[in-house]
Scaffold this active site. Structure first.
Site, PDB file in Angstrom:
ATOM      1  N   HIS A   1       6.893   9.781 -31.610  1.00 28.07           N
ATOM      2  CA  HIS A   1       7.391   8.639 -32.388  1.00 28.07           C
ATOM      3  C   HIS A   1       8.738   8.196 -31.833  1.00 28.07           C
ATOM      4  O   HIS A   1       9.488   9.004 -31.282  1.00 28.07           O
ATOM      5  CB  HIS A   1       7.537   8.993 -33.876  1.00 28.07           C
ATOM      6  CG  HIS A   1       8.438  10.167 -34.112  1.00 28.07           C
ATOM      7  ND1 HIS A   1       8.011  11.474 -33.954  1.00 28.07           N
ATOM      8  CD2 HIS A   1       9.744  10.242 -34.464  1.00 28.07           C
ATOM      9  CE1 HIS A   1       9.015  12.300 -34.214  1.00 28.07           C
ATOM     10  NE2 HIS A   1      10.089  11.573 -34.522  1.00 28.07           N
TER      11      HIS A   1
ATOM     12  N   HIS B   1      12.401   6.253 -32.798  1.00 25.79           N
ATOM     13  CA  HIS B   1      13.311   5.821 -33.870  1.00 25.79           C
ATOM     14  C   HIS B   1      13.902   4.469 -33.479  1.00 25.79           C
ATOM     15  O   HIS B   1      14.394   4.309 -32.356  1.00 25.79           O
ATOM     16  CB  HIS B   1      14.480   6.804 -34.008  1.00 25.79           C
ATOM     17  CG  HIS B   1      14.094   8.162 -34.486  1.00 25.79           C
ATOM     18  ND1 HIS B   1      14.295   8.588 -35.776  1.00 25.79           N
ATOM     19  CD2 HIS B   1      13.514   9.209 -33.834  1.00 25.79           C
ATOM     20  CE1 HIS B   1      13.867   9.841 -35.902  1.00 25.79           C
ATOM     21  NE2 HIS B   1      13.391  10.236 -34.736  1.00 25.79           N
TER      22      HIS B   1
END
Ligand code: 5GP
Length: 137
Positions: free
Chosen positions: A99, A101
């Protein structure tokens, strides 16, 4: 690969503030934000991090990062945005599903990314650059 909390979010089994979704990616607000609008973007296909993500998922991830980053900046009036991916726990990764940010940043927000008190010794930069080039896959 083991399922993570993000797998549950992808499958809509637990709630999140979803910002964007397509067949390959999902973006939602981080539950413990660094600042308002801090968003996570992830590929739906499970991978641990950049060390095992495939090219297609990585491309889809980047496409969505680009879309969401611009929206987050517009809405938060941020002066800048950090996009960061933590790979492995030594780099701060807690959830082992790739993932990114997206973090709104403001002039004088006091956040420090990292120290820059390292410098190369003579010949060291040439050496490491050559070694890294030889390891490109
Ligand atoms: P990492 O340190 O692995 O790069 O970041 C994981 C991020 O996921 C953290 O910033 C954390 O706040 C966020 N997070 C962990 N659990 C949840 C959750 O259940 N929902 C949401 N929206 N974010 C989460």
């Amino acid at each position: 690969m083991e399922d993570t909390i993000f797998g549950k979010i992808i499958r809509h089994e637990i709630p999140s503030h979803i910002i964007y979704e397509d067949s390959d990616t999902l973006a939602f607000l981080d539950i413990k934000p660094i600042s308002a609008g801090h968003t996570l973007v992830l590929p739906k296909k499970a991978s641990r991090n950049l060390f095992d993500i495939n090219e297609e998922s990585a491309a889809a991830l980047m496409r969505t990062i680009r879309i969401v980053t611009k929206a987050v900046k517009a809405v938060t009036n941020a002066d800048g945005i950090n996009v960061s991916i933590n790979n492995e726990s030594a780099a701060g990764q807690i959830i082992f599903h790739t993932h990114a940010h997206i973090i709104p940043r403001f002039k004088e927000d006091g956040l420090k990314n990292w120290n820059r008190d390292f410098s190369y010794k003579d010949g060291e930069a040439i050496d490491i650059a050559e070694k890294i080039r030889r390891n490109l896959l």
